[in-house]
Scaffold this active site. Structure first.
Site, PDB file in Angstrom:
ATOM      1  N   ARG A   1       0.805  -1.218   0.000  1.00  0.00           N
ATOM      2  CA  ARG A   1       0.000   0.000   0.000  1.00  0.00           C
ATOM      3  C   ARG A   1       0.846   1.280   0.000  1.00  0.00           C
ATOM      4  O   ARG A   1       0.342   2.360  -0.185  1.00  0.00           O
ATOM      5  CB  ARG A   1      -0.960  -0.029   1.216  1.00  0.00           C
ATOM      6  CG  ARG A   1      -2.033  -1.086   1.089  1.00  0.00           C
ATOM      7  CD  ARG A   1      -2.723  -1.394   2.417  1.00  0.00           C
ATOM      8  NE  ARG A   1      -1.949  -2.317   3.252  1.00  0.00           N
ATOM      9  CZ  ARG A   1      -2.349  -2.773   4.436  1.00  0.00           C
ATOM     10  NH1 ARG A   1      -3.504  -2.372   4.947  1.00  0.00           N
ATOM     11  NH2 ARG A   1      -1.606  -3.611   5.130  1.00  0.00           N
TER      12      ARG A   1
ATOM     13  N   ASP B   1       6.211  -1.689  11.382  1.00  0.00           N
ATOM     14  CA  ASP B   1       5.527  -0.521  10.811  1.00  0.00           C
ATOM     15  C   ASP B   1       4.762   0.280  11.877  1.00  0.00           C
ATOM     16  O   ASP B   1       3.821   0.991  11.580  1.00  0.00           O
ATOM     17  CB  ASP B   1       4.608  -0.926   9.644  1.00  0.00           C
ATOM     18  CG  ASP B   1       3.470  -1.854  10.072  1.00  0.00           C
ATOM     19  OD1 ASP B   1       3.468  -2.320  11.223  1.00  0.00           O
ATOM     20  OD2 ASP B   1       2.586  -2.115   9.229  1.00  0.00           O
TER      21      ASP B   1
ATOM     22  N   GLU C   1      -9.753 -10.221  12.925  1.00  0.00           N
ATOM     23  CA  GLU C   1      -9.326  -9.279  11.878  1.00  0.00           C
ATOM     24  C   GLU C   1     -10.560  -8.641  11.242  1.00  0.00           C
ATOM     25  O   GLU C   1     -11.618  -9.267  11.126  1.00  0.00           O
ATOM     26  CB  GLU C   1      -8.486 -10.003  10.818  1.00  0.00           C
ATOM     27  CG  GLU C   1      -7.111 -10.419  11.315  1.00  0.00           C
ATOM     28  CD  GLU C   1      -6.271  -9.280  11.878  1.00  0.00           C
ATOM     29  OE1 GLU C   1      -6.055  -8.284  11.169  1.00  0.00           O
ATOM     30  OE2 GLU C   1      -5.848  -9.381  13.049  1.00  0.00           O
TER      31      GLU C   1
ATOM     32  N   ASN D   1      -6.350  -4.221  18.358  1.00  0.00           N
ATOM     33  CA  ASN D   1      -5.041  -4.853  18.526  1.00  0.00           C
ATOM     34  C   ASN D   1      -3.953  -3.955  17.951  1.00  0.00           C
ATOM     35  O   ASN D   1      -3.914  -3.693  16.757  1.00  0.00           O
ATOM     36  CB  ASN D   1      -5.036  -6.206  17.797  1.00  0.00           C
ATOM     37  CG  ASN D   1      -3.687  -6.889  17.875  1.00  0.00           C
ATOM     38  OD1 ASN D   1      -2.997  -6.786  18.885  1.00  0.00           O
ATOM     39  ND2 ASN D   1      -3.307  -7.574  16.802  1.00  0.00           N
TER      40      ASN D   1
ATOM     41  N   ASN E   1      40.915  40.249   7.475  1.00  0.00           N
ATOM     42  CA  ASN E   1      39.689  40.780   6.883  1.00  0.00           C
ATOM     43  C   ASN E   1      39.640  40.414   5.403  1.00  0.00           C
ATOM     44  O   ASN E   1      40.599  40.675   4.663  1.00  0.00           O
ATOM     45  CB  ASN E   1      39.671  42.296   7.059  1.00  0.00           C
ATOM     46  CG  ASN E   1      38.346  42.878   6.613  1.00  0.00           C
ATOM     47  OD1 ASN E   1      37.384  42.904   7.364  1.00  0.00           O
ATOM     48  ND2 ASN E   1      38.277  43.321   5.359  1.00  0.00           N
TER      49      ASN E   1
ATOM     50  N   ALA F   1      34.955  42.516   0.346  1.00  0.00           N
ATOM     51  CA  ALA F   1      33.793  42.092  -0.449  1.00  0.00           C
ATOM     52  C   ALA F   1      34.237  41.552  -1.799  1.00  0.00           C
ATOM     53  O   ALA F   1      35.120  42.121  -2.440  1.00  0.00           O
ATOM     54  CB  ALA F   1      32.848  43.271  -0.638  1.00  0.00           C
TER      55      ALA F   1
ATOM     56  N   TYR G   1      40.543  26.162  -8.286  1.00  0.00           N
ATOM     57  CA  TYR G   1      40.413  25.050  -9.237  1.00  0.00           C
ATOM     58  C   TYR G   1      41.014  25.473 -10.569  1.00  0.00           C
ATOM     59  O   TYR G   1      40.594  26.475 -11.167  1.00  0.00           O
ATOM     60  CB  TYR G   1      38.925  24.730  -9.386  1.00  0.00           C
ATOM     61  CG  TYR G   1      38.621  23.521 -10.240  1.00  0.00           C
ATOM     62  CD1 TYR G   1      39.283  22.313 -10.017  1.00  0.00           C
ATOM     63  CD2 TYR G   1      37.675  23.576 -11.252  1.00  0.00           C
ATOM     64  CE1 TYR G   1      39.001  21.207 -10.794  1.00  0.00           C
ATOM     65  CE2 TYR G   1      37.374  22.468 -12.029  1.00  0.00           C
ATOM     66  CZ  TYR G   1      38.042  21.285 -11.808  1.00  0.00           C
ATOM     67  OH  TYR G   1      37.755  20.184 -12.572  1.00  0.00           O
TER      68      TYR G   1
HETATM   69  C1  UD1 Z   1      -1.730  -6.455  11.778  1.00  0.00           C
HETATM   70  C2  UD1 Z   1      -2.542  -7.354  12.723  1.00  0.00           C
HETATM   71  C3  UD1 Z   1      -3.777  -6.604  13.228  1.00  0.00           C
HETATM   72  C4  UD1 Z   1      -3.316  -5.329  13.916  1.00  0.00           C
HETATM   73  C5  UD1 Z   1      -2.450  -4.484  12.977  1.00  0.00           C
HETATM   74  C6  UD1 Z   1      -1.903  -3.321  13.753  1.00  0.00           C
HETATM   75  C7  UD1 Z   1      -2.226  -9.675  12.001  1.00  0.00           C
HETATM   76  C8  UD1 Z   1      -2.826 -10.808  11.258  1.00  0.00           C
HETATM   77  N1  UD1 Z   1      -2.958  -8.563  12.023  1.00  0.00           N
HETATM   78  O1  UD1 Z   1      -2.501  -6.176  10.611  1.00  0.00           O
HETATM   79  O2  UD1 Z   1      -4.495  -7.393  14.143  1.00  0.00           O
HETATM   80  O3  UD1 Z   1      -4.463  -4.596  14.342  1.00  0.00           O
HETATM   81  O4  UD1 Z   1      -1.366  -5.264  12.448  1.00  0.00           O
HETATM   82  O5  UD1 Z   1      -0.995  -2.600  12.986  1.00  0.00           O
HETATM   83  O6  UD1 Z   1      -1.145  -9.825  12.561  1.00  0.00           O
HETATM   84  N2  UD1 Z   1       4.851  -9.211   7.980  1.00  0.00           N
HETATM   85  C9  UD1 Z   1       5.845 -10.147   7.812  1.00  0.00           C
HETATM   86  N3  UD1 Z   1       5.587 -11.285   7.122  1.00  0.00           N
HETATM   87  C10 UD1 Z   1       4.357 -11.554   6.616  1.00  0.00           C
HETATM   88  C11 UD1 Z   1       3.350 -10.613   6.785  1.00  0.00           C
HETATM   89  C12 UD1 Z   1       3.607  -9.439   7.480  1.00  0.00           C
HETATM   90  O7  UD1 Z   1       6.985  -9.943   8.284  1.00  0.00           O
HETATM   91  O8  UD1 Z   1       4.214 -12.629   6.006  1.00  0.00           O
HETATM   92  C13 UD1 Z   1       5.145  -7.981   8.727  1.00  0.00           C
HETATM   93  C14 UD1 Z   1       4.981  -6.740   7.875  1.00  0.00           C
HETATM   94  O9  UD1 Z   1       6.191  -6.397   7.253  1.00  0.00           O
HETATM   95  C15 UD1 Z   1       4.534  -5.686   8.876  1.00  0.00           C
HETATM   96  C16 UD1 Z   1       3.866  -6.487   9.974  1.00  0.00           C
HETATM   97  O10 UD1 Z   1       4.247  -7.825   9.795  1.00  0.00           O
HETATM   98  O11 UD1 Z   1       5.617  -4.976   9.414  1.00  0.00           O
HETATM   99  C17 UD1 Z   1       2.352  -6.366   9.974  1.00  0.00           C
HETATM  100  O12 UD1 Z   1       1.848  -6.763   8.719  1.00  0.00           O
HETATM  101  P1  UD1 Z   1       0.642  -5.966   8.037  1.00  0.00           P
HETATM  102  O13 UD1 Z   1       0.343  -6.628   6.746  1.00  0.00           O
HETATM  103  O14 UD1 Z   1       0.922  -4.522   8.020  1.00  0.00           O
HETATM  104  O15 UD1 Z   1      -0.542  -6.299   9.067  1.00  0.00           O
HETATM  105  P2  UD1 Z   1      -1.870  -5.462   9.285  1.00  0.00           P
HETATM  106  O16 UD1 Z   1      -2.800  -5.718   8.170  1.00  0.00           O
HETATM  107  O17 UD1 Z   1      -1.530  -4.068   9.578  1.00  0.00           O
HETATM  108 CA    CA Z   2       0.330  -2.742   9.413  1.00  0.00          CA
END
Ligand code: UD1
Ligand code: CA
Length: 454
Positions: free
Chosen positions: A15, A102, A154, A169, A376, A379, A386
């Protein structure tokens, strides 16, 4: 007691619509990931583990030895991501904080509270929640009658009734390590998306009749998660406010914090005033009692005490005390202004040292030069450093008086106490206490023109 953080950072961040991995996008001058790692420091005792995937090479390179990394390939959801840390951590830690990379606004104190809650919890883990009117697509917290957590639902699977739940969450959990790894393997594949959701680990605990505690956080701002660039700009504004507030509380004045842009990690001493529309970047350190701005940009620069810097641009420079600069002055890399230097409008200094009390009031360029104390610079003076191929040095002594519009053709030395007349073109070294004048332009030889690109 060992506490280790696992940061989930493998997702692409679709996104964001970017080729840069989401967690490397900047927030007040530092990658999102940096902010999360900083916050985690006070709540953990061990080196963190970062789960990387999309852009793994770039993220790993950025991290250097700040964290251990483990690759998640393919990316099958947050539960699957957490599992990747097992090989590094199993048997090596007592508690595991899992959080998403994030969420850069979460504070160290918040993670500490989460760990404290879990230490008192007889159950296997605790998680962070927030109560808010705007759900922002977060998972909803379903509670049991005894107040412990029953499930995280979710948004896209939530019933209309569940969608009304205001407790969300946040995405930060503290687990007992000896329970976590097996429980992760028990998370079922989500039938709709084919992924393993970390949030489903709540149901595993509930099935085993183990209590899951929630820490309800009261600051929604801190829980801003970044999924789009709109969120990024909101987080930037919030982080900027936080940084400015901390500086003000430690003795820095700001006339208008909303138009004062100070990156994370910048140091500023007491009784320094920052005026509007000022940008301070990178590893910049500013001492006490300075007045900086308005309309000033400072990057990777060290500034002493009691300086005045008005509408100027400074990059990679050092200023000692009582320096007075601007308006419209520019310091480039390697500029070193010692105490009581005065630099007026439209001057540029690069790779040069101006010793104590040097004055250059107007329209000068000083490059690859050293200028002795109390000299000094008239101006319009230029060091012609160079010759088309290389940079040549200019050395000017103490108490020298360089007349207006002097051309100093480097390499060149001007002795202590010397003077140059207005408009002089100086091509030969000037001995001490000597006055030099003149040199009108005249044809001296035919040039061979060089072709571009050769
Ligand atoms: C997630 C939570 C949600 C919470 C929200 C808060 C889950 C299923 N959902 O949703 O409950 O309210 O965060 O911000 O956990 N990532 C990986 N590997 C993967 C998928 C994701 O490392 O396979 C990492 C992403 O890089 C990111 C983080 O996990 O930093 C969260 O993933 P994201 O897809 O942003 O989850 P949300 O939809 O925000
Ligand atoms: Ca997120």
């Amino acid at each position: 007691m060992k506490v280790t953080a696992v940061l989930l950072a493998a997702g692409q961040g679709t996104r964001m619509k970017s080729s840069l991995p989401k967690v490397l996008h900047l927030l007040c001058g530092k990658p999102m990931l940096w902010h999360v790692l900083e916050a985690l420091k006070s709540a953990t005792t061990e080196k963190p583990v970062v789960v990387v995937g999309y852009g793994a090479e770039e993220v790993t390179k950025y991290l250097g030895d700040a964290a251990q990394t483990v690759v998640q390939e393919p990316q099958l959801g947050t539960g699957h991501a957490a599992m990747q840390a097992e090989s590094l951590l199993k048997g090596n830690t007592d508690y595991v904080i899992i959080t998403y990379a994030d969420m850069p606004l979460l504070r160290g104190e918040t993670f500490q509270r989460l760990v404290e809650t879990q230490r008192l919890n007889s159950g296997p883990f605790s998680l962070l929640t927030v109560v808010a009117d705007d759900p922002r697509g977060f998972g909803r917290i379903v509670r049991k009658t005894d107040g412990t957590v029953d499930a995280i639902v979710e948004e896209y699977v939530a019933t209309t009734e569940q969608q009304q739940i205001k407790e969300l969450n946040v995405g930060a959990y503290c687990f007992k390590a000896d329970w976590l790894w097996d429980a992760l393997h028990r998370i079922p594949k989500n039938p709709k998306k084919g992924e393993y959701y970390l949030t489903d680990i709540v149901e595993i605990a509930v099935k085993d009749n183990l209590p899951v505690q929630a820490v309800v956080h009261d600051d929604f701002i801190e829980t801003i998660g970044i999924n789009t660039r709109v969120h990024l700009s909101e987080a930037e504004a919030a982080m900027r406010q936080r940084i400015n507030r901390e500086h003000m509380l430690s003795g820095v004045s700001m006339m208008d914090p909303a138009s004062t842009y100070i990156e994370a990690g910048v140091k500023i001493g007491r009784d320094t005033t920052i005026l509007p529309n000022t940008y301070i970047h990178g590893q910049t350190e500013i001492g006490e009692g300075n007045v900086i701005g308005p309309n000033t940009i400072i990057r990777e620069t060290k500034i002493g005490n009691h300086c005045k810097i008005l509408s100027s641009v400074l990059e990679g420079a050092v200023l000692e005390d009582d320096v007075d600069m601007g308006p419209f002055a520019r310091l480039r890399k390697g500029a070193h202004l010692k105490s009581q230097v005065h630099m007026g409008n439209f001057g540029e200094v690069k790779d040069s040292t101006l010793h104590e009390g040097v004055k250059m009031g107007h329209f000068s360029y000083i490059g690859n030069a050293t200028i002795g104390a109390n000299t000094n610079i008239g101006a319009g003076t230029i060091t012609a450093n160079y010759d088309g191929e290389k940079k040549n040095p200019t050395e000017i002594g103490e108490d020298v008086f360089i007349g207006s519009d002097t051309m100093l053709i480097a390499p060149l030395k001007v002795g202590d106490g010397a003077r140059t007349g207005a408009g002089a073109v100086v091509t030969k070294n000037v001995p001490e206490d000597t006055l030099v004048v003149g040199m009108p332009a005249r044809a001296i030889r035919k040039l061979e023109r060089k072709k571009k690109g050769k």
